[in-house]
Structures are given as C-alpha cells and as structure tokens.
Motif scaffolding. Structure first.
Motif, PDB file in Angstrom:
ATOM      1  N   THR A   1     -51.418 -22.790 -10.409  1.00  0.00           N
ATOM      2  CA  THR A   1     -52.531 -22.294  -9.603  1.00  0.00           C
ATOM      3  C   THR A   1     -52.547 -22.126  -8.475  1.00  0.00           C
ATOM      4  O   THR A   1     -51.534 -22.527  -7.702  1.00  0.00           O
ATOM      5  N   PRO A   2     -53.563 -21.330  -7.625  1.00  0.00           N
ATOM      6  CA  PRO A   2     -53.317 -21.240  -6.362  1.00  0.00           C
ATOM      7  C   PRO A   2     -53.194 -22.461  -5.447  1.00  0.00           C
ATOM      8  O   PRO A   2     -52.548 -22.722  -4.610  1.00  0.00           O
ATOM      9  N   GLU A   3     -53.818 -23.578  -5.853  1.00  0.00           N
ATOM     10  CA  GLU A   3     -54.024 -24.722  -5.392  1.00  0.00           C
ATOM     11  C   GLU A   3     -52.543 -25.345  -5.374  1.00  0.00           C
ATOM     12  O   GLU A   3     -51.885 -26.124  -4.374  1.00  0.00           O
ATOM     13  N   GLU A   4     -51.874 -25.383  -6.421  1.00  0.00           N
ATOM     14  CA  GLU A   4     -50.559 -25.926  -6.521  1.00  0.00           C
ATOM     15  C   GLU A   4     -49.655 -25.313  -5.725  1.00  0.00           C
ATOM     16  O   GLU A   4     -48.635 -25.769  -4.986  1.00  0.00           O
ATOM     17  N   TYR A   5     -49.769 -23.776  -5.628  1.00  0.00           N
ATOM     18  CA  TYR A   5     -48.795 -22.818  -4.864  1.00  0.00           C
ATOM     19  C   TYR A   5     -49.073 -23.239  -3.146  1.00  0.00           C
ATOM     20  O   TYR A   5     -48.040 -23.465  -2.634  1.00  0.00           O
ATOM     21  N   GLN A   6     -50.235 -23.580  -3.030  1.00  0.00           N
ATOM     22  CA  GLN A   6     -50.820 -23.772  -1.493  1.00  0.00           C
ATOM     23  C   GLN A   6     -50.140 -25.077  -1.181  1.00  0.00           C
ATOM     24  O   GLN A   6     -49.480 -25.356  -0.201  1.00  0.00           O
ATOM     25  N   LYS A   7     -50.202 -26.079  -1.971  1.00  0.00           N
ATOM     26  CA  LYS A   7     -49.812 -27.556  -1.895  1.00  0.00           C
ATOM     27  C   LYS A   7     -48.113 -27.435  -1.570  1.00  0.00           C
ATOM     28  O   LYS A   7     -47.340 -28.168  -0.633  1.00  0.00           O
TER      29      LYS A   7
ATOM     30  N   LYS B   1     -39.197 -20.065   1.872  1.00  0.00           N
ATOM     31  CA  LYS B   1     -39.672 -20.716   0.552  1.00  0.00           C
ATOM     32  C   LYS B   1     -41.181 -20.785   0.636  1.00  0.00           C
ATOM     33  O   LYS B   1     -41.999 -20.518  -0.203  1.00  0.00           O
ATOM     34  N   ALA B   2     -41.426 -21.443   1.817  1.00  0.00           N
ATOM     35  CA  ALA B   2     -42.873 -21.559   2.072  1.00  0.00           C
ATOM     36  C   ALA B   2     -43.736 -20.178   2.088  1.00  0.00           C
ATOM     37  O   ALA B   2     -44.775 -20.058   1.623  1.00  0.00           O
ATOM     38  N   GLY B   3     -43.207 -19.089   2.683  1.00  0.00           N
ATOM     39  CA  GLY B   3     -43.627 -17.741   2.639  1.00  0.00           C
ATOM     40  C   GLY B   3     -43.742 -17.208   1.242  1.00  0.00           C
ATOM     41  O   GLY B   3     -44.917 -16.814   0.742  1.00  0.00           O
ATOM     42  N   GLU B   4     -42.852 -17.488   0.519  1.00  0.00           N
ATOM     43  CA  GLU B   4     -43.023 -17.068  -0.840  1.00  0.00           C
ATOM     44  C   GLU B   4     -44.181 -17.665  -1.777  1.00  0.00           C
ATOM     45  O   GLU B   4     -44.766 -17.056  -2.375  1.00  0.00           O
TER      46      GLU B   4
ATOM     47  N   GLN C   1     -51.322 -13.412   5.151  1.00  0.00           N
ATOM     48  CA  GLN C   1     -51.329 -13.550   6.828  1.00  0.00           C
ATOM     49  C   GLN C   1     -50.339 -14.604   7.139  1.00  0.00           C
ATOM     50  O   GLN C   1     -49.266 -14.275   7.821  1.00  0.00           O
ATOM     51  N   GLN C   2     -50.535 -16.023   6.459  1.00  0.00           N
ATOM     52  CA  GLN C   2     -49.410 -17.088   6.655  1.00  0.00           C
ATOM     53  C   GLN C   2     -48.096 -16.713   5.960  1.00  0.00           C
ATOM     54  O   GLN C   2     -47.273 -17.217   6.582  1.00  0.00           O
ATOM     55  N   ALA C   3     -48.226 -15.869   4.901  1.00  0.00           N
ATOM     56  CA  ALA C   3     -46.602 -15.741   4.381  1.00  0.00           C
ATOM     57  C   ALA C   3     -46.108 -14.875   5.406  1.00  0.00           C
ATOM     58  O   ALA C   3     -44.846 -14.872   5.387  1.00  0.00           O
ATOM     59  N   LEU C   4     -46.726 -13.786   5.894  1.00  0.00           N
ATOM     60  CA  LEU C   4     -45.901 -12.837   6.868  1.00  0.00           C
ATOM     61  C   LEU C   4     -45.482 -13.429   7.967  1.00  0.00           C
ATOM     62  O   LEU C   4     -44.446 -13.211   8.424  1.00  0.00           O
ATOM     63  N   LYS C   5     -46.352 -14.367   8.553  1.00  0.00           N
ATOM     64  CA  LYS C   5     -45.941 -15.267   9.691  1.00  0.00           C
ATOM     65  C   LYS C   5     -44.808 -15.859   9.471  1.00  0.00           C
ATOM     66  O   LYS C   5     -43.800 -15.924  10.268  1.00  0.00           O
TER      67      LYS C   5
ATOM     68  N   ILE D   1     -36.962  -9.571   6.058  1.00  0.00           N
ATOM     69  CA  ILE D   1     -37.669  -8.380   6.396  1.00  0.00           C
ATOM     70  C   ILE D   1     -38.175  -7.659   5.143  1.00  0.00           C
ATOM     71  O   ILE D   1     -39.401  -7.199   4.884  1.00  0.00           O
ATOM     72  N   ASP D   2     -37.285  -7.627   3.903  1.00  0.00           N
ATOM     73  CA  ASP D   2     -37.774  -7.221   2.800  1.00  0.00           C
ATOM     74  C   ASP D   2     -38.999  -7.929   2.059  1.00  0.00           C
ATOM     75  O   ASP D   2     -39.939  -7.181   1.768  1.00  0.00           O
ATOM     76  N   ARG D   3     -39.035  -9.205   2.279  1.00  0.00           N
ATOM     77  CA  ARG D   3     -40.187  -9.728   1.681  1.00  0.00           C
ATOM     78  C   ARG D   3     -41.333  -9.640   2.512  1.00  0.00           C
ATOM     79  O   ARG D   3     -42.520  -9.514   1.897  1.00  0.00           O
ATOM     80  N   ALA D   4     -41.408  -9.498   3.937  1.00  0.00           N
ATOM     81  CA  ALA D   4     -42.322  -9.208   4.726  1.00  0.00           C
ATOM     82  C   ALA D   4     -42.844  -7.745   4.359  1.00  0.00           C
ATOM     83  O   ALA D   4     -44.102  -7.663   4.206  1.00  0.00           O
ATOM     84  N   ILE D   5     -42.088  -6.921   4.150  1.00  0.00           N
ATOM     85  CA  ILE D   5     -42.711  -5.393   3.741  1.00  0.00           C
ATOM     86  C   ILE D   5     -43.432  -5.623   2.315  1.00  0.00           C
ATOM     87  O   ILE D   5     -44.331  -4.920   2.375  1.00  0.00           O
TER      88      ILE D   5
END
Length: 706
Positions: A357-363, A376-379, A388-392, A402-406
């Motif tokens: 769930t989104p809550e599990e991924y956020q935790k 890993k946190a960005g993924e 926004q947090q993932a790109l940061k 960079i590929d993941r950021a794209i």
C-alpha cells in the motif's frame, strides 16, 4: 410361504429378505447378518445394516453398509469404531470432505497414541547405523552439571571453577578421551551421572550417550539395586544399564516410525478434504518436512497456513522466510518489525514487491532515507507517487541514478520537476554538464519526440565529428525506430544523416563482396559531405580515389586526388598510396564510367541509381540498406528485423557472408527474406500514415497555442 403347496418361486427373495430382517429383530445377529450377506441383495444389505446400527451393532452394520454400496456410512462407522484398516480402502471411493476430515483426525489421534516425540525426523538418521550425538534432552533443559561424589551414579555434587578440568581430575584419562571424542554432551553426562555413565559411554559409544541424554540414568540400575540383584559394581552393571537404555531407545524409534506413517495418512486425508491448513500443521509439527509446507502455502496462499509457517520459521531462526509468510498472512506490521529488528529490510521490500500500500511504501522509504540509502528510498517514494521527494533523493545520488530520475519526471509529467532535472543535466546545480544522451532520454520520457529527435541529431553529430561513426549510426537508428513505434515521422535531418552514415559504414561490406562500383558511389556520396567527417578527411578521400580508380570512374578519381594534393592534406596521405595518387594527378584520365539508371518507384522516371531524389516528381526515393542505391520495384524486400527496405538479390548475398543486417546489426535467417509483391501499395500506406501523423501534430500545436 416357502413351504406352501402353491409356492410362487418368484417371491422367494422377498421371503428370504423378510426372514433376515425378522431374525435380526429377534436378536439372532449372526444368522441375520449371514442371510443378508448370502442374498447378494444391495437393498436388503442396507436395510439390515440400518437395523444393526439401531441395535448398536456397529461393526456388523458397517460391513453390511459396505456390501450395500453405502461406502460413506460404512466408513463413518469404521472411523467411529477405530477400524482404520477397514476404513482405509473405502476412503478412495468417498468424496465427502467431512468424512475425510474425520478419518484424518482419527489417524492423527492414533499417531499421538504411539507416543512419538513431536519431531520424528530426529530418529531417521539412525535407521541404518549408530545414532549421532544429541545436543539436548527431549525431556527439557538439563540441570546444571555437577561433580559426582564418591557414590558414583548417585548424582551428589561438588563444585568446581572449570567443568572439564574437574571431570578430568576426577575420572582421569578416560574422561578426557570421552570428551575429546563426543564433546560437550559427554562432559554433561559424566558430570551429571558419574563414572557409571563414563563406563557406558566408553563401552557403547554414541548409543549409550544418546540413551543417557534422552532418558537420563535408569533408576532401576542404581548401584544399590545392582548389588541386590547380584551384579558387581563398576563397568559390568553400567554396561547392562547402557544396554537397557539402548533397547528403550530402539523402541522409541519403532514407535516414531509407526506414528510417522499415521501422520502421513492423516495428511493425505486432509489433502483430499481440501483442509490444507491442517496439512501444513502436521507437515511442520510431526513430519518435519518444512519445504513441503512452504510450497503448499505458496501455492494456495492460505493466511492461516502462512501464519503457522511463519511461526515455525521464526523458531528456526529463518527470518527471511518468516517475513515472507507473515506478509502472506497479511501481518504487515509484524513483518516490518521483524525485518527491522533482524536487518532484513531488503528481504521485506523484495517480497512485498508491487503488492504494498502507499502507506507501507512511505514507511519503507523513510526507513531507507534515515539510513542514508537514497536510491532505495527514492524508488519507494516513487511507488507511493511522491515524485518530488523521489527526484530529490535520486539527484542526491549524483550521476548514478539519472536514469531513474528521468523515469520519475516522465511519470510525473510536471513542469517544475522537469525544469529541476534539466538544470541538473545542464550543470547549473553542481557545475558539471551531463551527457546529452540523458537530455534525449528525458525528451523521450516526456513524449516530446520532436525535441528528442533534434537532441539525437546533435548527439550523433558530436559522435560523428569525433570519428565514432558506429555509435552515431546506432543513436540515429534507435531514434528513428522509436519515432516509428510512436507513429511519428522522423525529421528529414535525422533521416539524411542516418543515410549518410550508413553509406560510409556500408563501404567495407561492399568491398568485401567485390562490388567496387557500389563502394565508389557510396564514397562519392560521403566525399560530397566531407565537412561532416572532419576527423578522417584524408583517409576518406584516399579511399574514394582508390575505389573510383578501381571501378573505372577516372574523372572522379582525378578530382578527389587533386583535392588531396592541397597543402593541408598532402602531408597526411598514407605513404602506401601517396605515389599512386600523385601519378593520377600528373597523368589525368577524365573518362568516367556511366552510372546505371533505374526507375523512380513513384513516377517510373529513370534516374541514376545513387541519386535518392527524383528529378521529375521531387519525391525522396527509399534507399537499399544492402547497396545504398535507390530501391527498385522488381527486387523489393525488407529486413525481417528492422523492416528497412533492401534489394532482395544483394541482401541475400550480404546475409550469406556477414549473417547480420548492415542496418540494425541483428542476425537474419535467409529463409525469412521474401520479396514484396506490391511495394507501391506499401509506399502509399506509409505516406498516408505519415500524413495523418503530421495532421495530428498540427492539431495538437493549434490546441496548445489556443
């Protein structure tokens, strides 16, 4: 009725049936049962079975129910009366889950009655030889080791700072020998039971040691009891005690095997009844086959079964498997806590996959961010759509992510995030300008195909200027195919640059096929655009002169030889060809071989084969990827891999020699090359699709402007 003078023989079976029923009612069970069995009448057997059941004659009733074809009733009674050997052959004829569950429970209870230890697999290794040494008693934790007193075997204790030293000092070299041979188990047995146990261990080895550890020292064989029975003290009666222990142990082995077979039958019955949770329970607790239980739970995805397996794995210290089955049992909080406490968070994330769930991924993302694992946190932030947090976090990793950021920016399609990534790629964030390929991928991820094509041309031009012609060719080809896949017309600039590079790369193959005429025409095409090949001007012009001379194009060879005689090029000519080129300039031959002509596939007007623009209809003519010349309708084919057009006759020769398509560099099977019977219709369909794509782009541009 049977003895009447007017006897009706057709009613004899009714009379016999009545006699059997009446006999049973009168209490003559044996005779009534036999009459029913002898009648071979299914209905009578059922009626008599019901009568016997009402009289509580269950065993006879079950037999008649079985004879009457009522297998479920017969099996139910057999199970009730614990006649499992009689019930077993009937179970295959029964489909009622309830009866199979009853049978399974009965077999399970029978297995418990055998008195086997909970895990009978511990006994399995001893079926063919001496047992291994056990590490603990099945009857619970042993008391702390104590030094026996003078009365050996009585259990009276002294004290010592070092248990091995005390044992050796007390019992000498024999104790040392036993400890070195059998380890800590022998030390515990000696300290607890004295020299009697030591004598038994030295005499009988593992057998005596395992018996002592499992059952303790047998009370009937104490020193005093042995004397009363006429046995002398010392090793003699200790040997008898050890023999008694081993016989008792063998009895346990036999009981364990019997119990194991009962449990296996119970498991089969539970499986037939589809009661898979009980199958998992028995497999874990009594059959010691965890892999079977794991496979079953993974297949059926049972929450209760998964919980049983997770508890088993936790007790066994197999935390990755415990986390997997906790997640399967929908115990996410418990799984997270276990993963966190045992440093198995990567396992947790891998097993969770895309089912969280989104809550599990956020935790999880916050956990990895706190640990400094930003990729890993960005993924995980990306999975819960916090782009926004993932790109940061991806940008904090630098060029490695960079590929993941794209990909994040492409999914978000947000102008603010796009500008943030563009600033990073252009070096405005850290002062380091990144590879232009990243900018191309960003445009492709945002579906900005026109900008992507323009960027691809710029990147290919840079590679071409540095002499990396194959890399440039691959960049343009991949962009061309991606635009085609998106039903977009490739820009003319991209198509022309790809054609020019392909013409140059094709020369080597044509020379190998001894087609010097086609090789010369391709080099002439490249030489006319020599400014786009600044790294290899002299080698390209030299090759052009040589191939033109070989193919009979003397005038063209003279023109490019004269160009090589310029001061800026002359000193760079290879010594191998310098004299020859100078002779061509000194003794010019201005006769050129006439170039073959072929029809334009659009208007059928003749024109030189190396010219790709029709002078009559002004259409761009498709070029053959095998020769670089214009396509002809009578020899039209396609590469089975990249679908670029080719002349079938020449393409077959190249594939037979090189095995690879010269355009896409993919292996091609000769049998897959087929001529196209109606290439004109294909050309019209392609032109129409490109026209529709252009119209859609115009409409989108108008809507954007509005």
């Amino acid at each position: 009725a049977l003895q009447h003078e007017t006897r009706n023989f057709g009613n004899d079976h009714l009379c016999h049936a009545g006699i059997a029923r009446t006999t049973l009612h009168l209490g003559d069970i044996r005779r009534g049962r036999q009459l029913a069995l002898d009648s071979d009448n299914l209905l009578l057997c059922r009626e008599c079975a019901a009568i016997l059941e009402s009289m509580n004659q269950l065993q006879d009733a079950a037999e008649l129910f079985e004879r009457g074809g009522q297998y479920e009733k017969a099996a139910s009674i057999y199970i009730q009366t614990k006649s499992f050997s009689l019930a077993q052959p009937l179970m295959a004829k029964i489909s009622t889950p309830k009866l199979h569950v009853q049978y399974a429970k009965a077999k399970e209870a029978e297995g418990r009655c055998c008195g086997a230890p909970p895990n009978t697999a511990l006994l399995a290794p001893w079926s063919g030889g001496a047992p291994r040494t056990l590490r603990s008693s099945p009857h619970g934790a042993a008391a702390p080791p104590r030094i026996p007193s003078e009365g050996a075997g009585t259990g009276e204790a002294g004290s010592s700072p070092s248990a091995p030293q005390c044992a050796i000092l007390r019992f000498g070299c024999d104790a040392l020998s036993a400890i070195l041979r059998f380890g800590c188990d022998a030390l515990s047995a000696i300290l607890w039971f004295g020299c009697d146990a030591l004598s038994a261990i030295l005499r009988f080895g593992c057998d005596a040691l395992n018996g002592i550890l499992w059952f303790g020292w047998p009370a009937p064989w104490s020193s005093r009891a042995a004397q009363k029975r006429g046995f002398p003290e010392g090793p003699c009666w200790s040997e008898l005690a050890a023999g008694w222990l081993w016989r008792k142990f063998c009895l346990l082995v036999m009981l364990g095997r019997a119990a194991g077979s009962r449990y296996e039958e119970a498991v089969q019955a539970y499986e037939t009844a589809k009661d898979l949770d009980n199958v998992v329970r028995l497999t874990l607790q009594h059959l010691n086959n965890p892999q079977r239980a794991f496979a079953l739970v993974r297949r059926v995805r049972s929450a209760e079964g998964a919980l049983l397996v997770s508890k088993f794995c936790t007790q066994s210290g197999d935390y990755p498997a415990a986390i997997e089955f906790l997640l399967m049992a929908r115990r996410g909080e418990e799984a997270f806590e276990m993963a966190q406490s045992h440093e198995e968070m990567d396992t947790y994330v891998r097993i969770l996959g895309t089912a969280g769930t989104p809550e599990e991924y956020q935790k999880l993302a916050k956990y990895y961010e706190s640990k400094g694992i930003f990729a890993k946190a960005g993924e995980l932030y990306e999975k819960c759509e916090q782009y926004q947090q993932a790109l940061k976090l991806y940008l904090r990793c630098g060029a490695t992510e960079i590929d993941r950021a794209i990909n994040v920016v492409g999914r978000a399609n947000n102008d603010m995030l796009t500008n943030q990534l563009v600033d990073f790629l252009m070096g405005e964030t850290d002062g380091i300008q990144k590879d232009h390929n990243y900018l191309f991928r960003l445009h492709m991820a945002l579906h900005q195909y026109e900008q992507a094509a323009h960027t691809a041309v710029l990147i290919a031009r840079q590679e071409q200027e540095m002499g990396n012609y194959k890399l440039s060719h691959t960049q343009l080809f991949d962009t061309f195919k991606e635009l085609e896949l998106q039903n977009k017309r490739p820009p003319a600039e991209l198509t022309r640059q790809l054609m020019l590079l392909h013409s140059y790369i094709l020369v080597k193959t044509l020379v190998k096929l001894n087609d010097h005429s086609s090789a010369a025409r391709m080099l002439i095409r490249v030489a006319k655009n020599i400014s786009k090949f600044p790294r290899h001007v002299v080698p390209i012009l030299t090759s052009t002169v040589i191939e033109c001379q070989r193919s009979g194009n003397k005038k063209t060879a003279f023109e490019y030889a004269s160009m090589l005689m310029r001061p800026e090029y002359r000193q760079q000519i290879s010594a191998q060809y310098k004299r020859k080129i100078e002779n061509i300039v000194r003794k010019p031959d201005k006769a050129d071989e006439e170039e073959p002509m072929s029809e334009c596939p659009h208007c059928r007007t003749l024109g030189p084969e190396s010219e790709l623009e029709c002078n009559n209809c002004k259409n761009i003519i498709p070029y053959c990827i095998a020769t670089g010349r214009r396509m002809v309708l009578s020899d039209w084919a396609q590469c089975p891999s990249c679908r670029f057009p080719c002349r079938a006759s020449v393409f077959v020769k190249i594939i037979a020699s090189e095995k690879l398509c010269p355009m896409c560099n993919q292996p091609v099977v000769l049998s897959a090359i087929q001529k196209i019977t109606d290439p004109v219709a294909m050309l019209k369909a392609h032109a129409e699709s490109c026209k529709n794509a252009d119209n859609q782009e115009d409409e989108q541009s108008e809507q954007t402007g509005a």
